[in-house]
Design an enzyme around this catalytic site. Structure first.
Site, PDB file in Angstrom:
ATOM      1  N   GLY A  47      -6.464   0.049  -4.075  1.00 37.02           N
ATOM      2  CA  GLY A  47      -7.613   1.097  -3.564  1.00 37.02           C
ATOM      3  C   GLY A  47      -8.902   0.603  -3.046  1.00 37.02           C
ATOM      4  O   GLY A  47      -9.213  -0.738  -3.327  1.00 37.02           O
ATOM      5  N   GLN A  52     -17.916   0.776  -1.820  1.00 38.03           N
ATOM      6  CA  GLN A  52     -17.649  -0.901  -1.926  1.00 38.03           C
ATOM      7  C   GLN A  52     -17.784  -1.255  -0.469  1.00 38.03           C
ATOM      8  O   GLN A  52     -17.973  -2.703  -0.466  1.00 38.03           O
ATOM      9  CB  GLN A  52     -16.195  -0.841  -2.538  1.00 38.03           C
ATOM     10  CG  GLN A  52     -15.976  -0.533  -3.895  1.00 38.03           C
ATOM     11  CD  GLN A  52     -14.495  -1.092  -4.185  1.00 38.03           C
ATOM     12  OE1 GLN A  52     -13.820  -0.285  -4.026  1.00 38.03           O
ATOM     13  NE2 GLN A  52     -14.312  -2.136  -4.791  1.00 38.03           N
ATOM     14  N   CYS A 100     -10.966  -5.595  -9.338  1.00 43.30           N
ATOM     15  CA  CYS A 100     -11.670  -4.787  -8.430  1.00 43.30           C
ATOM     16  C   CYS A 100     -12.198  -5.730  -7.324  1.00 43.30           C
ATOM     17  O   CYS A 100     -12.481  -6.854  -7.714  1.00 43.30           O
ATOM     18  CB  CYS A 100     -12.814  -4.048  -9.179  1.00 43.30           C
ATOM     19  SG  CYS A 100     -13.950  -3.279  -8.145  1.00 43.30           S
ATOM     20  N   LEU A 101     -11.869  -5.227  -6.094  1.00 44.77           N
ATOM     21  CA  LEU A 101     -12.411  -6.019  -5.048  1.00 44.77           C
ATOM     22  C   LEU A 101     -13.766  -6.599  -5.091  1.00 44.77           C
ATOM     23  O   LEU A 101     -14.386  -7.325  -4.436  1.00 44.77           O
ATOM     24  CB  LEU A 101     -11.918  -5.412  -3.654  1.00 44.77           C
ATOM     25  CG  LEU A 101     -10.596  -5.256  -3.308  1.00 44.77           C
ATOM     26  CD1 LEU A 101     -10.061  -4.691  -2.088  1.00 44.77           C
ATOM     27  CD2 LEU A 101      -9.841  -6.440  -3.457  1.00 44.77           C
ATOM     28  N   HIS A 142      -9.840   4.565 -11.468  1.00 46.12           N
ATOM     29  CA  HIS A 142     -10.855   3.472 -11.410  1.00 46.12           C
ATOM     30  C   HIS A 142     -11.478   3.717 -10.043  1.00 46.12           C
ATOM     31  O   HIS A 142     -12.658   3.363 -10.079  1.00 46.12           O
ATOM     32  CB  HIS A 142      -9.768   2.112 -11.062  1.00 46.12           C
ATOM     33  CG  HIS A 142     -10.635   0.908 -10.503  1.00 46.12           C
ATOM     34  ND1 HIS A 142     -10.699  -0.309 -11.369  1.00 46.12           N
ATOM     35  CD2 HIS A 142     -11.162   0.744  -9.573  1.00 46.12           C
ATOM     36  CE1 HIS A 142     -11.237  -0.998 -10.607  1.00 46.12           C
ATOM     37  NE2 HIS A 142     -11.864  -0.611  -9.566  1.00 46.12           N
ATOM     38  N   GLU A 143     -10.858   4.295  -8.853  1.00 43.24           N
ATOM     39  CA  GLU A 143     -11.527   4.239  -7.476  1.00 43.24           C
ATOM     40  C   GLU A 143     -12.451   5.616  -7.593  1.00 43.24           C
ATOM     41  O   GLU A 143     -13.673   5.275  -7.251  1.00 43.24           O
ATOM     42  CB  GLU A 143     -10.517   4.541  -6.328  1.00 43.24           C
ATOM     43  CG  GLU A 143      -9.560   3.594  -6.348  1.00 43.24           C
ATOM     44  CD  GLU A 143     -10.045   2.166  -5.997  1.00 43.24           C
ATOM     45  OE1 GLU A 143     -11.356   2.124  -5.459  1.00 43.24           O
ATOM     46  OE2 GLU A 143      -9.344   1.059  -6.241  1.00 43.24           O
ATOM     47  N   HIS A 146     -16.075   4.783  -9.147  1.00 45.84           N
ATOM     48  CA  HIS A 146     -16.708   4.136  -8.059  1.00 45.84           C
ATOM     49  C   HIS A 146     -17.882   5.120  -7.341  1.00 45.84           C
ATOM     50  O   HIS A 146     -18.871   4.864  -7.104  1.00 45.84           O
ATOM     51  CB  HIS A 146     -16.179   3.389  -7.135  1.00 45.84           C
ATOM     52  CG  HIS A 146     -15.666   2.038  -7.403  1.00 45.84           C
ATOM     53  ND1 HIS A 146     -16.229   0.900  -7.584  1.00 45.84           N
ATOM     54  CD2 HIS A 146     -14.260   1.456  -7.393  1.00 45.84           C
ATOM     55  CE1 HIS A 146     -15.709  -0.183  -7.784  1.00 45.84           C
ATOM     56  NE2 HIS A 146     -14.486   0.178  -7.583  1.00 45.84           N
TER      57      HIS A 146
HETATM   58 NI    NI Z   1     -12.934  -1.144  -7.918  1.00 48.75          NI
END
Ligand code: NI
Length: 179
Positions: A47, A52, A100-101, A142-143, A146
């Site tokens: 995701g 991000q 997480c990216l 999680h997303e 953000h």
């Molecule tokens: Ni993340």
């Protein structure tokens, strides 16, 4: 196709609260979403949230058939979710490893609601209303975090269950083959 750089932990933009999308069905919004998918696929992400890639709007995307970063996670439907709201369907929570990216190469254990309902809008402004559980529910939580400037590292269950993937694998904590 425009893969964007993913900003990393330490960049203050990841800590900001994102703004609601007011205009749907615009070329600008479509371009953002296209860039987000290009970036997520290029990085094998499960995701991605708009902040991000440095865009402070309440837009998240997620979904995959199979994911090499999370091989045991099953399928999550490909979704564009704008101005999301999450409601826990009961008090049950589950612990699971997350990455997480924006925190490349690392994993940590986070407790998330097991069953949720999420609502919001797609890029055309049509309503989304979905019930999810397991990894699907975890990815959404999680997303959406953000969008409120929250990174999973702020929710670690135990600082001892957080570290570099290679070391955690060596220690037998989990099986996964990339970052
Ligand atoms: Ni993340």
């Amino acid at each position: 196709m425009a893969i964007q750089p993913v900003i990393r932990l330490g960049d203050p933009r990841l800590l900001a609260v994102a703004e609601e999308v007011k205009n749907f069905n615009t070329a600008k919004l479509d371009q953002l979403i296209e860039d987000m998918f290009d970036t997520m696929y290029a990085e094998n992400g499960a995701g991605l949230a708009a902040p991000q890639i440095g865009i402070g709007l309440r837009v998240v995307i997620f979904g995959f058939d199979t994911n090499t970063r999370y091989p045991d996670s099953g399928t999550v439907p490909k979704t564009i979710l704008i101005n999301p709201l999450i409601e826990a369907l009961d008090e049950n929570k589950q612990e699971g490893w997350e990455g997480c990216l924006s925190v490349p190469g690392m994993r940590g254990v986070v407790s998330r609601y097991s069953r949720i309902r999420y609502t919001g809008f797609d890029a055309s402004g049509d309503t989304i209303d979905v019930t999810a559980e397991g990894f699907h529910a975890r990815v959404v939580q999680h997303e959406c975090d953000h969008l409120d400037g929250i990174i999973y590292t702020q929710r670690l269950v135990d600082p001892a269950r957080f570290g570099f993937i290679e070391e955690l694998q060596r220690a037998g904590c989990f099986n996964s083959n990339s970052s």
